[in-house]
Design a protein around this motif. Structure first.
Motif, PDB file in Angstrom:
ATOM      1  N   GLY A  63       1.420  -1.383  -0.097  1.00 34.90           N
ATOM      2  CA  GLY A  63       0.268   0.179   0.137  1.00 34.90           C
ATOM      3  C   GLY A  63       0.686   1.341   0.113  1.00 34.90           C
ATOM      4  O   GLY A  63      -0.046   2.320   0.063  1.00 34.90           O
ATOM      5  N   VAL A  64       1.947   1.047   0.174  1.00 34.30           N
ATOM      6  CA  VAL A  64       3.375   2.309   0.021  1.00 34.30           C
ATOM      7  C   VAL A  64       2.903   2.910  -1.362  1.00 34.30           C
ATOM      8  O   VAL A  64       3.173   2.084  -2.232  1.00 34.30           O
ATOM      9  N   PRO A  65       2.420   4.172  -1.318  1.00 30.93           N
ATOM     10  CA  PRO A  65       2.340   4.870  -3.241  1.00 30.93           C
ATOM     11  C   PRO A  65       3.383   5.349  -4.411  1.00 30.93           C
ATOM     12  O   PRO A  65       3.472   5.413  -4.968  1.00 30.93           O
ATOM     13  N   THR A  66       3.870   4.911  -3.374  1.00 32.88           N
ATOM     14  CA  THR A  66       5.466   6.103  -4.222  1.00 32.88           C
ATOM     15  C   THR A  66       6.007   4.951  -3.875  1.00 32.88           C
ATOM     16  O   THR A  66       7.441   5.130  -4.140  1.00 32.88           O
TER      17      THR A  66
ATOM     18  N   LEU B 126       0.951   9.382 -11.025  1.00 31.28           N
ATOM     19  CA  LEU B 126       0.259  10.334 -11.860  1.00 31.28           C
ATOM     20  C   LEU B 126      -0.811  10.609 -10.213  1.00 31.28           C
ATOM     21  O   LEU B 126      -1.057  10.106  -9.749  1.00 31.28           O
ATOM     22  N   THR B 127      -1.439  11.819 -10.683  1.00 33.02           N
ATOM     23  CA  THR B 127      -3.167  12.380  -9.964  1.00 33.02           C
ATOM     24  C   THR B 127      -4.122  12.722 -10.474  1.00 33.02           C
ATOM     25  O   THR B 127      -3.743  13.310 -12.106  1.00 33.02           O
ATOM     26  N   VAL B 128      -4.785  13.003  -9.975  1.00 35.21           N
ATOM     27  CA  VAL B 128      -6.028  13.259 -10.569  1.00 35.21           C
ATOM     28  C   VAL B 128      -6.536  14.879 -10.211  1.00 35.21           C
ATOM     29  O   VAL B 128      -6.550  14.811  -8.462  1.00 35.21           O
ATOM     30  N   LEU B 142      -9.327  32.493  -3.284  1.00 36.15           N
ATOM     31  CA  LEU B 142      -9.441  31.647  -2.550  1.00 36.15           C
ATOM     32  C   LEU B 142      -9.106  30.206  -2.920  1.00 36.15           C
ATOM     33  O   LEU B 142     -10.279  29.864  -3.939  1.00 36.15           O
ATOM     34  N   ASN B 143      -8.426  29.221  -2.945  1.00 32.34           N
ATOM     35  CA  ASN B 143      -8.394  27.784  -3.177  1.00 32.34           C
ATOM     36  C   ASN B 143      -8.730  27.181  -2.669  1.00 32.34           C
ATOM     37  O   ASN B 143      -7.409  27.128  -1.986  1.00 32.34           O
ATOM     38  N   ALA B 144      -9.472  26.587  -3.289  1.00 30.12           N
ATOM     39  CA  ALA B 144      -9.473  24.814  -2.368  1.00 30.12           C
ATOM     40  C   ALA B 144      -8.896  23.750  -3.233  1.00 30.12           C
ATOM     41  O   ALA B 144     -10.141  23.561  -4.339  1.00 30.12           O
ATOM     42  N   ASP B 145      -8.263  22.963  -3.319  1.00 31.89           N
ATOM     43  CA  ASP B 145      -7.509  21.677  -3.825  1.00 31.89           C
ATOM     44  C   ASP B 145      -7.924  20.456  -3.442  1.00 31.89           C
ATOM     45  O   ASP B 145      -7.263  20.443  -2.087  1.00 31.89           O
ATOM     46  N   LEU B 146      -8.625  19.186  -4.614  1.00 32.97           N
ATOM     47  CA  LEU B 146      -8.286  17.863  -3.854  1.00 32.97           C
ATOM     48  C   LEU B 146      -7.146  17.045  -4.485  1.00 32.97           C
ATOM     49  O   LEU B 146      -7.770  17.173  -6.162  1.00 32.97           O
ATOM     50  N   PHE B 147      -6.230  16.600  -4.086  1.00 33.55           N
ATOM     51  CA  PHE B 147      -4.711  15.938  -5.419  1.00 33.55           C
ATOM     52  C   PHE B 147      -5.966  14.147  -4.923  1.00 33.55           C
ATOM     53  O   PHE B 147      -5.110  13.526  -3.856  1.00 33.55           O
ATOM     54  N   VAL B 148      -5.743  13.658  -5.810  1.00 25.65           N
ATOM     55  CA  VAL B 148      -5.840  12.120  -5.854  1.00 25.65           C
ATOM     56  C   VAL B 148      -5.193  11.350  -6.966  1.00 25.65           C
ATOM     57  O   VAL B 148      -4.921  11.365  -7.709  1.00 25.65           O
ATOM     58  N   ALA B 149      -4.121  10.244  -5.643  1.00 28.96           N
ATOM     59  CA  ALA B 149      -3.103   9.529  -6.397  1.00 28.96           C
ATOM     60  C   ALA B 149      -3.364   8.331  -6.315  1.00 28.96           C
ATOM     61  O   ALA B 149      -3.880   7.651  -5.241  1.00 28.96           O
ATOM     62  N   ASN B 150      -2.828   7.691  -7.311  1.00 26.77           N
ATOM     63  CA  ASN B 150      -2.819   5.972  -7.420  1.00 26.77           C
ATOM     64  C   ASN B 150      -4.159   6.053  -7.991  1.00 26.77           C
ATOM     65  O   ASN B 150      -5.135   5.315  -6.955  1.00 26.77           O
ATOM     66  N   LEU B 151      -5.383   6.352  -8.214  1.00 27.31           N
ATOM     67  CA  LEU B 151      -6.949   5.953  -8.816  1.00 27.31           C
ATOM     68  C   LEU B 151      -7.483   4.664  -9.262  1.00 27.31           C
ATOM     69  O   LEU B 151      -8.462   4.785  -7.823  1.00 27.31           O
ATOM     70  N   ALA B 152      -6.831   4.327  -9.790  1.00 31.68           N
ATOM     71  CA  ALA B 152      -7.239   2.751  -9.947  1.00 31.68           C
ATOM     72  C   ALA B 152      -7.107   2.348  -8.809  1.00 31.68           C
ATOM     73  O   ALA B 152      -7.405   1.391  -8.649  1.00 31.68           O
ATOM     74  N   ASN B 153      -5.789   2.414  -7.627  1.00 33.01           N
ATOM     75  CA  ASN B 153      -5.293   1.306  -7.068  1.00 33.01           C
ATOM     76  C   ASN B 153      -5.873   1.376  -5.625  1.00 33.01           C
ATOM     77  O   ASN B 153      -5.441   2.409  -5.096  1.00 33.01           O
ATOM     78  N   HIS B 154      -7.043   0.353  -5.110  1.00 35.33           N
ATOM     79  CA  HIS B 154      -7.442   1.150  -3.719  1.00 35.33           C
ATOM     80  C   HIS B 154      -6.302   0.940  -2.953  1.00 35.33           C
ATOM     81  O   HIS B 154      -6.173   1.611  -1.562  1.00 35.33           O
TER      82      HIS B 154
END
Lengths: 251, 169
Positions: A63-66, B126-128, B142-154
């Protein structure tokens, strides 16, 4: 703007690096897709229970993402004997096995140590051999059937960390801290993640870009698509994109 | 646009961590970001950006450091005069350096020698990215952002968020 800049330098959570490796110039295993062979011959807990504990410990690292790691367990028990492993003649490594002569094999106190790990590297620093000894010495104080399941998962995840090349951490909440005291689940701390990422850095998208099916952990060449993306982003943020786009001020 | 604000990493892990472990699995730090926007029609725009998390993580003696940054290529749309929404791909990178060092650490019964390597590594994901910008007037936002890394791997999926105050330079 000075105020805004200062905000960025404020430490709001004091995470510090404390990880180590087991070798001075260790490079990890040659492949990031390691299959742990399990020898259940001398185990003092049921195979299904042992497999379940191993899977949970392995998934903690998966589960380590990096990190570019894909660990798994072999579906069948290895036929390799403990003696072969100790003599460094086993052919399928890394191994996980139950050792009825734990104290003799490892030199550890079998009344206090439930598991131990061993990993060997070649002259280039690449790990080539290793495994986890589980204490199956009947009558000893730390024999694995007397250890709580949740503790066994943490212990095994810690030992697998050693097999992967991680040394101990001085952060007492890291999985690679020498003691499991105060821990109820195999939490991979940011410090553990940094240590394993340093050994197995993840280069997402690299395999597709080069059409290579087998991703080698040391293939950290930057794929062309991301170079183009990075250049476009940098050009844009530096304001040089005016040669391509008409610049406009936005919100 | 230059922005400064707060970065929170691994949000899901932060809220599901056992007691006392939240700050070990997730970090709350400062973030500096620069953006540049380019109109693509009346309402849409292209906005590359670069964020750097500060301060970087470092070892007690400064012999090792870890830098986190995110490079984003976002498309935006103005929803109303003061509000816009952005979404796009990004690359989160973790750059680590360490200098050769030996460390004596407890191994349970005595001490053992462990090591820090002498090399740099770069890891990237890769992120979304998605976020909202609220214009506060006079160049401020004012900015609010969300970064999702590894979207396809739970197992590897991670959620990071930022809240920043920006000023149009």
């Amino acid at each position: 703007m000075k105020l805004l800049s200062l905000i960025g330098f404020v430490t709001l959570s004091p995470l510090a690096i404390a990880w180590t490796h087991t070798g001075s110039n260790l490079r990890g295993w040659a492949t990031s897709q390691l299959v742990f062979s399990v020898n259940t011959a001398n185990c003092t807990i049921a195979n299904a229970e042992l497999f379940s504990i191993i899977d949970e410990a392995i998934n903690a690292w998966n589960g380590v993402p990096t990190a570019n790691l894909s660990l798994s367990r072999s579906q069948v028990a290895s036929t390799t004997t403990v003696a072969e492993f100790v003599a460094l003649t086993a052919t399928d490594s890394p191994l996980i096995f139950c050792d009825p002569s734990f104290a003799t094999s490892t030199g550890a106190d079998s009344d206090y140590v439930p598991a131990a790990a061993q990993a060997f590297s070649d002259s280039s620093g690449e790990l080539v051999y290793g495994g986890v000894y589980l204490n199956a010495q009947l009558g000893s104080g730390a024999e694995i059937s007397g250890i709580q399941r949740s503790q066994m998962v943490i212990i095994l995840a810690h030992e697998i960390g050693h097999v992967l090349g991680l040394g101990h951490s001085s952060n007492l909440k890291a999985l690679m801290y020498y003691s499991v005291a105060g821990k109820t689940t195999p939490v991979i701390a940011q410090d553990d993640m940094d240590g394993i990422t340093h050994l197995y850095p993840r280069s997402e998208g690299a395999s597709q870009a080069f059409g290579c099916a087998a991703v080698h952990r040391q293939n950290d060449s930057v794929p062309m698509v991301w170079l183009v993306m990075a250049m476009a982003s940098l050009l844009g943020t530096l304001g040089l994109g005016r040669f391509v786009f008409k610049p406009e001020r936005l919100l | 646009m230059a922005e400064g604000g707060v970065w929170a990493s691994n949000l899901k892990e932060r809220f599901s961590a056992p007691d006392g472990f939240a700050n070990e699995v997730s970090e709350i730090k400062g973030v500096l970001r620069i953006r540049r926007g380019w109109h693509l029609g009346k309402r849409f725009y292209f906005e590359p950006n670069f964020s750097l998390v500060l301060p970087w993580r470092s070892g007690a003696d400064g012999s090792s450091r870890a830098f986190t940054s995110v490079l984003g290529l976002e498309m935006g749309v103005s929803l109303v005069s003061f509000l816009s929404w952005r979404v796009g791909p990004g690359v989160q990178s973790l750059f680590m350096t360490s200098s050769a060092e030996t460390v004596l650490l407890n191994n349970g019964t005595a001490t053992s020698t462990f090591f820090l390597p002498n090399r740099m590594t770069l890891s990237w994901l890769l992120t979304v990215d998605t976020g909202f910008t609220v214009s506060l007037g006079r160049g401020w936002s004012l900015n609010a952002d969300l970064f999702v890394a590894n979207l396809a791997n739970h197992l590897r999926r991670r959620y990071h968020a930022t809240m920043t105050l920006g000023y149009q330079l």
